[in-house]
Design an enzyme around this catalytic site. Sequence first.
Site, PDB file in Angstrom:
ATOM      1  N   CYS A 133      -7.102  -0.184 -39.666  1.00  0.00           N
ATOM      2  CA  CYS A 133      -6.599   1.025 -40.350  1.00  0.00           C
ATOM      3  C   CYS A 133      -6.571   2.286 -39.482  1.00  0.00           C
ATOM      4  O   CYS A 133      -5.563   3.000 -39.483  1.00  0.00           O
ATOM      5  CB  CYS A 133      -7.390   1.308 -41.620  1.00  0.00           C
ATOM      6  N   ARG A 184     -15.908  -9.009 -36.376  1.00  0.00           N
ATOM      7  CA  ARG A 184     -16.992  -8.609 -37.279  1.00  0.00           C
ATOM      8  C   ARG A 184     -18.220  -9.469 -37.017  1.00  0.00           C
ATOM      9  O   ARG A 184     -18.116 -10.688 -36.847  1.00  0.00           O
ATOM     10  CB  ARG A 184     -16.536  -8.732 -38.731  1.00  0.00           C
ATOM     11  N   GLN A 197      -5.932 -10.576 -39.083  1.00  0.00           N
ATOM     12  CA  GLN A 197      -5.467 -10.149 -40.405  1.00  0.00           C
ATOM     13  C   GLN A 197      -3.955  -9.932 -40.378  1.00  0.00           C
ATOM     14  O   GLN A 197      -3.417  -9.386 -39.424  1.00  0.00           O
ATOM     15  CB  GLN A 197      -6.126  -8.825 -40.802  1.00  0.00           C
ATOM     16  N   ASP A 216      -2.184  -7.620 -41.547  1.00  0.00           N
ATOM     17  CA  ASP A 216      -2.538  -6.309 -42.071  1.00  0.00           C
ATOM     18  C   ASP A 216      -1.305  -5.417 -42.199  1.00  0.00           C
ATOM     19  O   ASP A 216      -0.390  -5.501 -41.375  1.00  0.00           O
ATOM     20  CB  ASP A 216      -3.523  -5.647 -41.100  1.00  0.00           C
ATOM     21  N   HIS A 264      -0.270  -1.189 -43.669  1.00  0.00           N
ATOM     22  CA  HIS A 264      -0.649   0.053 -44.343  1.00  0.00           C
ATOM     23  C   HIS A 264       0.618   0.802 -44.713  1.00  0.00           C
ATOM     24  O   HIS A 264       1.530   0.942 -43.903  1.00  0.00           O
ATOM     25  CB  HIS A 264      -1.553   0.900 -43.446  1.00  0.00           C
ATOM     26  N   LYS A 305      -8.196  -1.226 -56.606  1.00  0.00           N
ATOM     27  CA  LYS A 305      -7.584  -2.310 -55.850  1.00  0.00           C
ATOM     28  C   LYS A 305      -7.199  -3.474 -56.753  1.00  0.00           C
ATOM     29  O   LYS A 305      -7.666  -3.599 -57.888  1.00  0.00           O
ATOM     30  CB  LYS A 305      -8.526  -2.801 -54.755  1.00  0.00           C
ATOM     31  N   HIS A 307      -3.768  -0.063 -48.325  1.00  0.00           N
ATOM     32  CA  HIS A 307      -4.130  -1.174 -47.431  1.00  0.00           C
ATOM     33  C   HIS A 307      -3.684  -2.459 -48.125  1.00  0.00           C
ATOM     34  O   HIS A 307      -3.925  -2.618 -49.326  1.00  0.00           O
ATOM     35  CB  HIS A 307      -5.649  -1.273 -47.230  1.00  0.00           C
TER      36      HIS A 307
END
Length: 368
Positions: A64, A93, A111, A113, A115, A195, A241
């Site tokens: 992000c 992680r 990911q 991912d 945004h 979410k 996200h």
Amino acid sequence: MVRHLIEGFWKELHLARGYQLVYSPHIAKTDLWRTSGHLDFYRENMYDQMQVEDESYQLRPMNCPFHISVYKDAPHSYRDLPLRLAELGTVYRYERTGALHGLFRVRGFTQDDAHIFCLPSQITSEIKGVLDLVEETLGTFGFTEYEVNLSTRPEKSVGDDAIWQTAEGALVEALGAKGWAYQVDAGGGAFYGPKIDIKIRDAIGRKWQCSTIQLDFNLPERFDMHYTDASACKQRPIMIHRAIFGSLERFFGILIENYMGAFPLWLAPVQVRLLPVNDSVAEYAQRVAADMRRSGIRAEVTGQASIGKLIRNAEKAKTPVICVVGAKEVEGGSLSVRLYGGQELGAIPTQDVISRILRATATKSSAF
């Protein structure tokens, strides 16, 4: 090969839906993670800092902050929004050894991912667009049953009442437009926004958390993000996200188990195996395989064994299309076709075999 196909499909879908593809670094200065709040709230899941000359850096646990940096690279007006940025970004992680679990729980994963930076008035349409994308993406892989959870404002949160009401109402409206049943997890949202979480059901009924859509009022504030509205006043964008597969590695593990290794024709790493019955027809089989590969078909030739053993090995490898090549096939310009599972289709002209496989690939189908 399967990952290459998944990533290519994902990129095509996103480009068609107005996303811009970006790449961002795997490490960043520690100050970036301090601004984002990760050092305060997520440190136990991050790896130790590394010193590069006189600067402190860390591996990224999330993408992000980089996408925010892309947004902030230029000024934006309300006419520029929504801005959709997508990345297949590998994050790192710190997972304890006991928590690791094959492909399903790893320390470095990619990911899918994205945004979305949008106006408050665009939340409903953007969320609906993401839900449509979830349905199309997961449906292509055969997942059509979902468990949907809507998580609302927790006791401790950022953002005023009005923006939370607008955001939660937009999520409800988008789910209503899809006609999806959902459960409300009252107070289960993140401190930075509500979410939607979507679990898929596999072939034997297990549920897997994959897709998630989160609204964020916190990071736009932390990074002092702006756009200029119609009155030339500065306003904060809404940040969404979202991920669909969640983790490519984990999703691949789910696919292996869901398909029991028998990947559909469009996705199989080897789509067709050509089995020459003897050396005299091997050259023909190699020519056909080369023609197939030039057409974009993933074809291999396997020989040096009895035809019975070659067929058994191709079946064990769960190859979707198995083609036996003998003297009659060479003479007739055909292939003797057998599908995974034992269905015999007999002699089919070679060009028809190529056309059928290309059609299945283009339509993302299992049907030959």
